[in-house]
Write a protein that holds these residues in place. Structure first.
Motif, PDB file in Angstrom:
ATOM      1  N   PRO A 205       1.807  -5.138   8.022  1.00  0.00           N
ATOM      2  CA  PRO A 205       2.630  -5.771   6.978  1.00  0.00           C
ATOM      3  C   PRO A 205       2.622  -4.927   5.705  1.00  0.00           C
ATOM      4  CG  PRO A 205       0.554  -6.929   7.201  1.00  0.00           C
ATOM      5  CD  PRO A 205       0.611  -5.943   8.332  1.00  0.00           C
ATOM      6  N   ASP A 206       3.701  -5.041   4.952  1.00  0.00           N
ATOM      7  CA  ASP A 206       3.809  -4.318   3.697  1.00  0.00           C
ATOM      8  C   ASP A 206       2.964  -4.946   2.593  1.00  0.00           C
ATOM      9  OD1 ASP A 206       5.551  -2.530   4.842  1.00  0.00           O
ATOM     10  OD2 ASP A 206       7.321  -3.700   4.309  1.00  0.00           O
ATOM     11  N   TYR A 207       2.431  -6.093   2.853  1.00  0.00           N
ATOM     12  CA  TYR A 207       1.685  -6.827   1.855  1.00  0.00           C
ATOM     13  C   TYR A 207       0.397  -6.084   1.497  1.00  0.00           C
ATOM     14  CZ  TYR A 207      -1.590 -10.349   0.116  1.00  0.00           C
ATOM     15  OH  TYR A 207      -2.541 -11.023  -0.588  1.00  0.00           O
ATOM     16  N   THR A 208       0.138  -5.937   0.195  1.00  0.00           N
ATOM     17  CA  THR A 208      -1.127  -5.365  -0.287  1.00  0.00           C
ATOM     18  C   THR A 208      -1.782  -6.366  -1.239  1.00  0.00           C
ATOM     19  OG1 THR A 208      -0.060  -4.264  -2.157  1.00  0.00           O
ATOM     20  CG2 THR A 208      -0.265  -2.999  -0.111  1.00  0.00           C
ATOM     21  N   GLY A 244      -9.743  -9.739  -6.262  1.00  0.00           N
ATOM     22  CA  GLY A 244      -8.653  -9.315  -5.406  1.00  0.00           C
ATOM     23  C   GLY A 244      -8.335 -10.412  -4.399  1.00  0.00           C
ATOM     24  N   VAL A 245      -7.048 -10.616  -4.083  1.00  0.00           N
ATOM     25  CA  VAL A 245      -6.618 -11.708  -3.199  1.00  0.00           C
ATOM     26  C   VAL A 245      -6.056 -11.114  -1.912  1.00  0.00           C
ATOM     27  CG1 VAL A 245      -5.133 -13.724  -2.950  1.00  0.00           C
ATOM     28  CG2 VAL A 245      -6.103 -13.152  -5.191  1.00  0.00           C
ATOM     29  N   SER A 246      -6.675 -11.467  -0.765  1.00  0.00           N
ATOM     30  CA  SER A 246      -6.187 -11.007   0.527  1.00  0.00           C
ATOM     31  C   SER A 246      -6.570 -12.034   1.586  1.00  0.00           C
ATOM     32  CB  SER A 246      -6.787  -9.651   0.907  1.00  0.00           C
ATOM     33  OG  SER A 246      -6.349  -9.249   2.176  1.00  0.00           O
ATOM     34  N   TYR A 256     -13.451  -3.599  -2.239  1.00  0.00           N
ATOM     35  CA  TYR A 256     -13.021  -3.016  -3.504  1.00  0.00           C
ATOM     36  C   TYR A 256     -13.410  -1.530  -3.585  1.00  0.00           C
ATOM     37  CZ  TYR A 256     -12.765  -7.922  -5.052  1.00  0.00           C
ATOM     38  OH  TYR A 256     -12.471  -9.256  -5.161  1.00  0.00           O
ATOM     39  N   LYS A 257     -12.672  -0.831  -4.431  1.00  0.00           N
ATOM     40  CA  LYS A 257     -13.101   0.502  -4.864  1.00  0.00           C
ATOM     41  C   LYS A 257     -12.702   0.659  -6.333  1.00  0.00           C
ATOM     42  CE  LYS A 257      -9.041   3.316  -3.542  1.00  0.00           C
ATOM     43  NZ  LYS A 257      -8.583   4.485  -2.763  1.00  0.00           N
ATOM     44  N   TYR A 258     -13.567   1.365  -7.086  1.00  0.00           N
ATOM     45  CA  TYR A 258     -13.307   1.517  -8.514  1.00  0.00           C
ATOM     46  C   TYR A 258     -13.698   2.926  -8.951  1.00  0.00           C
ATOM     47  CZ  TYR A 258     -18.333   0.960  -9.286  1.00  0.00           C
ATOM     48  OH  TYR A 258     -19.683   1.122  -9.265  1.00  0.00           O
ATOM     49  N   ALA A 259     -13.212   3.286 -10.144  1.00  0.00           N
ATOM     50  CA  ALA A 259     -13.549   4.584 -10.744  1.00  0.00           C
ATOM     51  C   ALA A 259     -13.492   4.448 -12.251  1.00  0.00           C
ATOM     52  CB  ALA A 259     -12.594   5.671 -10.278  1.00  0.00           C
ATOM     53  N   LEU A 260     -14.467   5.071 -12.918  1.00  0.00           N
ATOM     54  CA  LEU A 260     -14.473   5.133 -14.380  1.00  0.00           C
ATOM     55  C   LEU A 260     -14.244   6.597 -14.757  1.00  0.00           C
ATOM     56  CD1 LEU A 260     -14.880   3.650 -17.071  1.00  0.00           C
ATOM     57  CD2 LEU A 260     -17.312   4.253 -16.933  1.00  0.00           C
ATOM     58  N   VAL A 291      -9.619  -0.342 -10.701  1.00  0.00           N
ATOM     59  CA  VAL A 291     -10.203  -1.030  -9.552  1.00  0.00           C
ATOM     60  C   VAL A 291      -9.067  -1.502  -8.639  1.00  0.00           C
ATOM     61  CG1 VAL A 291     -10.299  -3.249 -10.770  1.00  0.00           C
ATOM     62  CG2 VAL A 291     -11.804  -2.843  -8.799  1.00  0.00           C
ATOM     63  N   MET A 292      -9.273  -1.402  -7.309  1.00  0.00           N
ATOM     64  CA  MET A 292      -8.277  -1.802  -6.316  1.00  0.00           C
ATOM     65  C   MET A 292      -8.971  -2.570  -5.190  1.00  0.00           C
ATOM     66  SD  MET A 292      -5.644   1.420  -5.948  1.00  0.00           S
ATOM     67  CE  MET A 292      -6.883   2.676  -5.732  1.00  0.00           C
ATOM     68  N   ALA A 293      -8.169  -3.337  -4.439  1.00  0.00           N
ATOM     69  CA  ALA A 293      -8.653  -4.058  -3.256  1.00  0.00           C
ATOM     70  C   ALA A 293      -7.805  -3.646  -2.056  1.00  0.00           C
ATOM     71  CB  ALA A 293      -8.578  -5.568  -3.473  1.00  0.00           C
ATOM     72  N   ARG A 294      -8.334  -3.844  -0.838  1.00  0.00           N
ATOM     73  CA  ARG A 294      -7.579  -3.483   0.363  1.00  0.00           C
ATOM     74  C   ARG A 294      -7.618  -4.632   1.372  1.00  0.00           C
ATOM     75  NH1 ARG A 294     -11.317   1.235   3.195  1.00  0.00           N
ATOM     76  NH2 ARG A 294     -13.329   0.178   3.009  1.00  0.00           N
ATOM     77  N   ASN A 295      -6.643  -4.579   2.287  1.00  0.00           N
ATOM     78  CA  ASN A 295      -6.619  -5.571   3.360  1.00  0.00           C
ATOM     79  C   ASN A 295      -7.219  -4.971   4.627  1.00  0.00           C
ATOM     80  OD1 ASN A 295      -4.643  -3.909   4.433  1.00  0.00           O
ATOM     81  ND2 ASN A 295      -2.936  -5.165   3.715  1.00  0.00           N
ATOM     82  N   LYS A 296      -7.172  -5.713   5.693  1.00  0.00           N
ATOM     83  CA  LYS A 296      -7.782  -5.262   6.946  1.00  0.00           C
ATOM     84  C   LYS A 296      -7.074  -4.053   7.528  1.00  0.00           C
ATOM     85  CE  LYS A 296      -6.903  -7.032  10.769  1.00  0.00           C
ATOM     86  NZ  LYS A 296      -6.915  -7.835  11.987  1.00  0.00           N
ATOM     87  N   TYR A 297      -5.841  -3.799   7.077  1.00  0.00           N
ATOM     88  CA  TYR A 297      -5.087  -2.660   7.583  1.00  0.00           C
ATOM     89  C   TYR A 297      -5.309  -1.409   6.721  1.00  0.00           C
ATOM     90  CZ  TYR A 297      -2.784  -6.525   9.960  1.00  0.00           C
ATOM     91  OH  TYR A 297      -2.534  -7.657  10.706  1.00  0.00           O
ATOM     92  N   ASN A 298      -6.292  -1.495   5.876  1.00  0.00           N
ATOM     93  CA  ASN A 298      -6.660  -0.382   5.008  1.00  0.00           C
ATOM     94  C   ASN A 298      -5.572  -0.061   3.989  1.00  0.00           C
ATOM     95  OD1 ASN A 298      -8.953   1.244   4.532  1.00  0.00           O
ATOM     96  ND2 ASN A 298      -7.852   3.058   5.225  1.00  0.00           N
ATOM     97  N   LYS A 299      -4.792  -1.051   3.636  1.00  0.00           N
ATOM     98  CA  LYS A 299      -3.754  -0.907   2.619  1.00  0.00           C
ATOM     99  C   LYS A 299      -4.336  -1.337   1.270  1.00  0.00           C
ATOM    100  CE  LYS A 299      -0.018   0.248   5.032  1.00  0.00           C
ATOM    101  NZ  LYS A 299       0.864   1.373   4.731  1.00  0.00           N
ATOM    102  N   TRP A 300      -4.320  -0.414   0.317  1.00  0.00           N
ATOM    103  CA  TRP A 300      -4.901  -0.687  -0.998  1.00  0.00           C
ATOM    104  C   TRP A 300      -3.857  -1.303  -1.933  1.00  0.00           C
ATOM    105  CZ3 TRP A 300      -9.966  -0.510  -1.760  1.00  0.00           C
ATOM    106  CH2 TRP A 300     -10.747   0.265  -0.888  1.00  0.00           C
ATOM    107  N   SER A 301      -4.340  -1.953  -2.974  1.00  0.00           N
ATOM    108  CA  SER A 301      -3.456  -2.620  -3.939  1.00  0.00           C
ATOM    109  C   SER A 301      -2.398  -1.656  -4.450  1.00  0.00           C
ATOM    110  CB  SER A 301      -4.273  -3.148  -5.124  1.00  0.00           C
ATOM    111  OG  SER A 301      -5.274  -4.040  -4.696  1.00  0.00           O
ATOM    112  N   GLU A 302      -1.155  -2.118  -4.382  1.00  0.00           N
ATOM    113  CA  GLU A 302      -0.070  -1.268  -4.854  1.00  0.00           C
ATOM    114  C   GLU A 302      -0.164  -1.060  -6.359  1.00  0.00           C
ATOM    115  OE1 GLU A 302       4.839  -1.211  -4.837  1.00  0.00           O
ATOM    116  OE2 GLU A 302       3.738  -2.747  -3.748  1.00  0.00           O
ATOM    117  N   LYS A 303      -0.596  -2.112  -7.067  1.00  0.00           N
ATOM    118  CA  LYS A 303      -0.762  -2.019  -8.510  1.00  0.00           C
ATOM    119  C   LYS A 303      -2.223  -2.312  -8.842  1.00  0.00           C
ATOM    120  CE  LYS A 303       1.017  -3.723 -12.921  1.00  0.00           C
ATOM    121  NZ  LYS A 303       1.925  -4.684 -13.595  1.00  0.00           N
ATOM    122  N   PRO A 304      -3.000  -1.296  -9.138  1.00  0.00           N
ATOM    123  CA  PRO A 304      -4.421  -1.530  -9.444  1.00  0.00           C
ATOM    124  C   PRO A 304      -4.602  -2.206 -10.805  1.00  0.00           C
ATOM    125  CG  PRO A 304      -3.884   0.764  -9.820  1.00  0.00           C
ATOM    126  CD  PRO A 304      -2.649   0.141  -9.232  1.00  0.00           C
ATOM    127  N   ALA A 305      -5.790  -2.775 -11.013  1.00  0.00           N
ATOM    128  CA  ALA A 305      -6.148  -3.301 -12.325  1.00  0.00           C
ATOM    129  C   ALA A 305      -6.729  -2.147 -13.141  1.00  0.00           C
ATOM    130  CB  ALA A 305      -7.160  -4.435 -12.187  1.00  0.00           C
TER     131      ALA A 305
END
Length: 570
Positions: A205-208, A244-246, A256-260, A291-305
């Protein structure tokens, strides 16, 4: 059991067994290198036999069953249980491992690369592999079924897309034993039964997952309302809380994954399942937190925080403070430097005043010594005139007196000077010797020789040679009636002016050898010369002025040898 390209069969549990076409055992004399359980066998197009075991990967080449060698790699990825081997064209083999994920080993066994859960796989424990085509693999893992779209570049496998299928998608179990494709359908053997489906039914699915910040605190103060904020140097402890909501979260990978990022420098991602992260004692600079979140299909958030902020420097870290400190240090340095320069100048001025005072003292001493020479010379000359008068020789006395008066005027003029030209000094000595030869009525003869490299304008202290000539005449020729010889030689030697006086007189008495004759006779003039030489040496950096009087073999084979050494004054 595996059928080989030569028609034979190979199988076995702890060592390979070879069977003929009729499945009759041909040989069990294989290498003893394999002493562990065999899990899988395969053969590539180059007739190399690949053997997967409990402890790694082995190979047999050219059907030499007694030569079984283990394949190793620098990263020790092959030192694990190999569950399944799938040959991929002429490039290499895919290996399903028990803990190291999916391995790709090049056909020459020189390169090994792997994909793991960090790359998006459902598990690092893979039971079976099914190669659907040259870019698609199905992986049976203990945590679901993965569809891997890949490419091979420079003997390395790269994942283009990974789709994970689990019980959430309808599988009976996430523990998959095997997977194959039959009649255009994918058949999956799970721990709880068999599933099958068409490959085209598996879509991503296209959903992230969307993600947002719950709160951002700097030293306890909530700063979430600002998109870009400047923080004081003591507000450098930050806490980020996010969600993150999935509806299909990965079951075996971090959500999650994040970077400073500081001052736009490159940084690496940090993977976590925590919903908050704390940073303490951040240094001054510009920061950007993502910071970003991903779903089970390894798709990361299209718009990170994202959140940007700046930690301001303390006053002691500001450019103004550094400039003030730098200017203060420079001013202090200049003040100390100028003070030292002035102190050195005062010291140099004081030293110069002392030198000038010493010079004036030494000049006065030289003047005094020269003035002592005049009455001494006058005294000896008047004795000669008196001698003519006593012997009733008025003509001689008158002639001598006129000569003496001219010589006296020259002597008086010289006594006023520190230095005179050597040409003028030689003319004075010639007049003096002429008078002395006249006074002693040809009792001796004199010669003066000057080296050609001596400049007639070279300057020397006045009235220092005449007393030495007078001593030679008075004492050396004292017992002679006639035939006296006196030689004066002036030359440059060892960068000094050498004045040598030799006579053929009586010489120094044997009892006084090594001491100068004039000292024995308490010569007043010689002591004055020595005093003048001491003063001259005190003005020189390297003292060279000296007076040497000794009894040695002269050019006349007898007499006295005197050498006066003076510094060169050009």
């Amino acid at each position: 059991m595996l059928k080989l390209q030569n028609g034979e069969f190979i199988g076995g549990i702890n060592s390979p067994l070879i069977f003929n076409k009729n499945l009759e055992l041909v040989s069990n004399k294989t290498s003893k290198n394999i002493i562990t359980q065999i899990f899988c066998l395969s053969q590539d197009n180059f007739e190399t036999i690949w053997i997967g075991t409990l402890t790694g990967l082995y190979k047999i080449k050219d059907y030499n069953y007694e030569d079984v060698s283990k394949i190793t790699d620098r990263g020790l990825l092959l030192n694990t249980r190999i569950n399944h081997i799938v040959i991929f064209d002429d490039q290499g083999a895919f290996l399903a491992t028990h803990g190291n994920g999916l391995l790709f080993n090049s056909i020459d066994q020189n390169h090994t690369h792997n994909l793991t859960t960090q790359d998006g796989l459902s598990s690092d424990l893979i039971n079976r592999i099914y190669l659907e085509n040259d870019s698609t693999l199905w992986l049976a893992t203990n945590n679901g079924l993965d569809k891997l779209t890949f490419e091979i570049t420079d003997s390395e496998i790269k994942a283009k897309e990974i789709q994970s299928i689990t019980t959430a998608d309808g599988l009976h179990s996430n523990y998959i034993y095997d997977v194959i494709k039959w009649r255009d359908e994918i058949w999956v053997a799970t721990q709880s039964g068999v599933n099958y489906f068409k490959p085209e039914d598996v879509t991503v699915p296209d959903y992230t997952p969307p993600i947002y910040f719950d709160s951002i605190r700097a030293s306890g103060k909530n700063i979430l309302s600002e998109s870009m904020i400047n923080l004081d140097h003591d507000e450098n402890d930050l806490n980020f809380h996010y969600t993150g909501v999935s509806y299909r979260k990965p079951t075996n990978k971090e959500f999650y994954k994040y970077a400073l990022i500081k001052d736009k420098q490159d940084t690496s991602w940090v993977y976590t399942n925590d919903r908050s992260i704390q940073f303490t004692n951040l240094e001054r600079g510009n920061y950007h937190f993502i910071v970003m979140a991903r779903n089970k299909y390894n798709k990361w958030s299209e718009k990170p925080a994202e959140f940007g902020f700046t930690v301001l420097p303390s006053f002691f870290q500001t450019l103004w403070f550094k400039l003030i400190v730098g200017f203060s240090l420079l001013l202090t340095f200049l003040t100390v430097y100028r003070s030292r320069i002035k102190r050195l100048e005062r010291k140099e001025e004081f030293r110069r005043e002392i030198d000038e005072a010493e010079f004036r003292v030494k000049k006065a001493e030289l003047n005094a010594l020269r003035n002592q020479m005049n009455p001494h010379f006058i005294y000896n000359s008047l004795n000669s005139i008196q001698n003519f008068i006593f012997h009733n020789r008025p003509e001689r006395a008158n002639f001598f007196l006129s000569k003496f008066s001219r010589l006296m005027r020259t002597s008086l003029d010289m006594s006023k000077l520190n230095l005179v030209e050597i040409g003028e000094e030689i003319r004075f000595l010639e007049d003096y010797l002429a008078l002395e030869e006249l006074r002693f009525e040809n009792k001796f003869e004199s010669t003066i020789s000057v080296s050609e490299d001596i400049d007639q304008e070279m300057q020397i202290p006045p009235l220092m040679i005449q007393p030495l000539l007078e001593n030679a005449i008075k004492h050396g020729f004292k017992n002679l009636k006639k035939g006296g010889l006196l030689d004066l030689n002036i030359s440059i030697k060892d960068n000094t002016l050498s004045i040598i006086i030799q006579d053929n007189g009586s010489g120094i008495p044997a009892t006084a050898e090594g001491n100068d004759r004039i000292e024995n006779r308490k010569s007043f003039s010689t002591n004055i010369i020595k005093d003048r030489l001491k003063v001259i040496n005190s003005t020189l950096k390297f003292p060279v002025a000296d007076l040497k009087i000794n009894h040695k073999k002269t050019k006349f084979n007898k007499g006295t040898y005197v050498e006066l050494v003076l510094p060169l004054n050009k």
